[in-house]
Motif scaffolding. Sequence first.
Motif, PDB file in Angstrom:
ATOM      1  N   ALA A 192      71.617  14.437   7.039  1.00 29.82           N
ATOM      2  CA  ALA A 192      71.154  14.359   8.303  1.00 29.82           C
ATOM      3  C   ALA A 192      69.622  14.700   8.485  1.00 29.82           C
ATOM      4  O   ALA A 192      68.858  13.954   9.183  1.00 29.82           O
ATOM      5  N   ILE A 193      68.962  15.715   7.543  1.00 32.39           N
ATOM      6  CA  ILE A 193      67.772  16.252   7.750  1.00 32.39           C
ATOM      7  C   ILE A 193      66.881  15.130   6.732  1.00 32.39           C
ATOM      8  O   ILE A 193      65.635  15.034   7.242  1.00 32.39           O
ATOM      9  N   LEU A 194      66.989  14.937   5.777  1.00 31.98           N
ATOM     10  CA  LEU A 194      66.264  14.327   4.529  1.00 31.98           C
ATOM     11  C   LEU A 194      66.323  12.951   4.597  1.00 31.98           C
ATOM     12  O   LEU A 194      65.363  12.309   3.957  1.00 31.98           O
ATOM     13  N   VAL A 195      67.418  12.140   4.791  1.00 33.08           N
ATOM     14  CA  VAL A 195      67.554  10.738   4.582  1.00 33.08           C
ATOM     15  C   VAL A 195      67.008  10.054   6.034  1.00 33.08           C
ATOM     16  O   VAL A 195      67.056  10.455   6.884  1.00 33.08           O
ATOM     17  N   PRO A 196      65.834   9.212   5.562  1.00 31.73           N
ATOM     18  CA  PRO A 196      65.180   8.516   6.986  1.00 31.73           C
ATOM     19  C   PRO A 196      66.234   7.716   7.505  1.00 31.73           C
ATOM     20  O   PRO A 196      67.138   7.202   7.194  1.00 31.73           O
ATOM     21  N   ALA A 197      66.106   7.698   8.955  1.00 34.09           N
ATOM     22  CA  ALA A 197      66.749   6.806   9.762  1.00 34.09           C
ATOM     23  C   ALA A 197      66.468   5.408   9.774  1.00 34.09           C
ATOM     24  O   ALA A 197      67.373   4.439   9.862  1.00 34.09           O
ATOM     25  N   ARG A 198      65.126   5.155   9.228  1.00 36.64           N
ATOM     26  CA  ARG A 198      64.785   3.856   9.413  1.00 36.64           C
ATOM     27  C   ARG A 198      64.834   3.129   7.858  1.00 36.64           C
ATOM     28  O   ARG A 198      64.150   3.014   7.136  1.00 36.64           O
ATOM     29  N   LEU A 199      66.204   2.548   7.814  1.00 37.84           N
ATOM     30  CA  LEU A 199      66.404   2.094   6.367  1.00 37.84           C
ATOM     31  C   LEU A 199      66.707   0.625   6.556  1.00 37.84           C
ATOM     32  O   LEU A 199      66.943   0.342   7.646  1.00 37.84           O
ATOM     33  N   ARG A 200      66.585  -0.108   5.399  1.00 36.40           N
ATOM     34  CA  ARG A 200      66.798  -1.671   5.386  1.00 36.40           C
ATOM     35  C   ARG A 200      68.348  -1.648   6.057  1.00 36.40           C
ATOM     36  O   ARG A 200      69.257  -1.238   5.405  1.00 36.40           O
ATOM     37  N   GLN A 201      68.413  -2.578   7.180  1.00 36.71           N
ATOM     38  CA  GLN A 201      69.702  -2.668   7.805  1.00 36.71           C
ATOM     39  C   GLN A 201      70.657  -3.680   6.733  1.00 36.71           C
ATOM     40  O   GLN A 201      70.275  -4.709   6.463  1.00 36.71           O
TER      41      GLN A 201
END
Length: 408
Positions: A192-201
């Motif tokens: 939740a904290i470290l993985v970016p939300a903007r990943l390749r869809q």
Amino acid sequence: MAVHNDHRANGSGMQRHSFFALLALAISAFAIGTTEFISVGLLPSISQDLHVPVTTAGLTVSLYALGVAFGAPILTSLTSSMSKKTLLMWIMIVFVIGNSIAATATGFEILLVARVISAFSHGVFMSIGSTIAADLVPEDRRASAIAFMFTGLTVATVTGVPFGTFIGQTFGWRYSFAGIAGIGLISLLANAILVPARLRQGTPTTFADQLKLVTNGRLLLVFIITALGYGGTFVVFTYLSPILQEITGFQAGTVSIILLVYGVAIAIGNIIGGKASNRNPIQALFYMFIVQAIVLLLLLFTAPFKVMGLVTIIFMGLFAFMNVPGLQLYVVQLAEKYVPSAVDVASAINIAAFNAGIAIGSYLGGMVTDSLGLLHTSWVGALMVAGAVVLSRWSMALERSSRVDSIA
């Protein structure tokens, strides 16, 4: 846009961001790796407490693997249009639920159901985790990034499995699963904290795309190589605790320490395998499988002797996971070339192949143990890996042939 493009644009800041995102994935892999392999150390305890034969207790390994094998491609396909960050959250929630049920299981059947629930989360995580890891870094570091994520699995074998085995032997096997559920909660927060939300869809995959994956000769060949090459070690590894106690003559407490040393060897092998596979994964895999088959065969002769048996088992650990980064990278490379719309599902099918190998290996190990004896698991495992050697050589020949055709 893929995250690795931003990585190049933003320099060292993005490198740090990528490192912490990979660290979160590695923590999740640690939790998942611990629950996958914990049964190996707990087989005698589960067998005694739930009043089932040790080979029946072995179903906690093989059914888990089958749950991953069937769940990974199906669930990855069904969730392909979801945000990868959201999917990661749900994966770890299901993981915590599965291990909580295992910790409170009052009978063997409930324990098996809990193992299958945990396995479903495992399959989806490992398939999307590999592609997320590859996307976080530049092209020439993809195998190393995948290896870093899989370091969570190797650290699980270094610390999680032996420590979990110690807890299980001291306080009861249910406490081991309760601890794993706690680690699952920590990994949920880390993602939740470290993985970016903007990943390749993720790209929604059609049934036609999935059909292309399983009917493409090149990909199908690698899936079989994965099952044989990775699964061969599990003919022996599933019954490693009984082998060490009954054949080599170590005490139960010493087995936990040996599992720790085995895990260190796996961690070293995983790093070596990632670096060796960055440029030409199939060529590296061919040589890894040759040595792996030889080591498994040697165990037939060295297992009754403490020093030589221990040395052989350390080498078995060194090569057990060395092939993982190369196999995953090679499948991703081939999928990008032949079925680019279904790379995530290709990764999931390869995760299924890993676990089909575990299921086949552990099942064969049980059959061999019941019919011939524990010691004979070594040469049967060596035969499985020898099959991967032959097929890897064939895949190398096809690779050369396709390069010649493209030049022509």
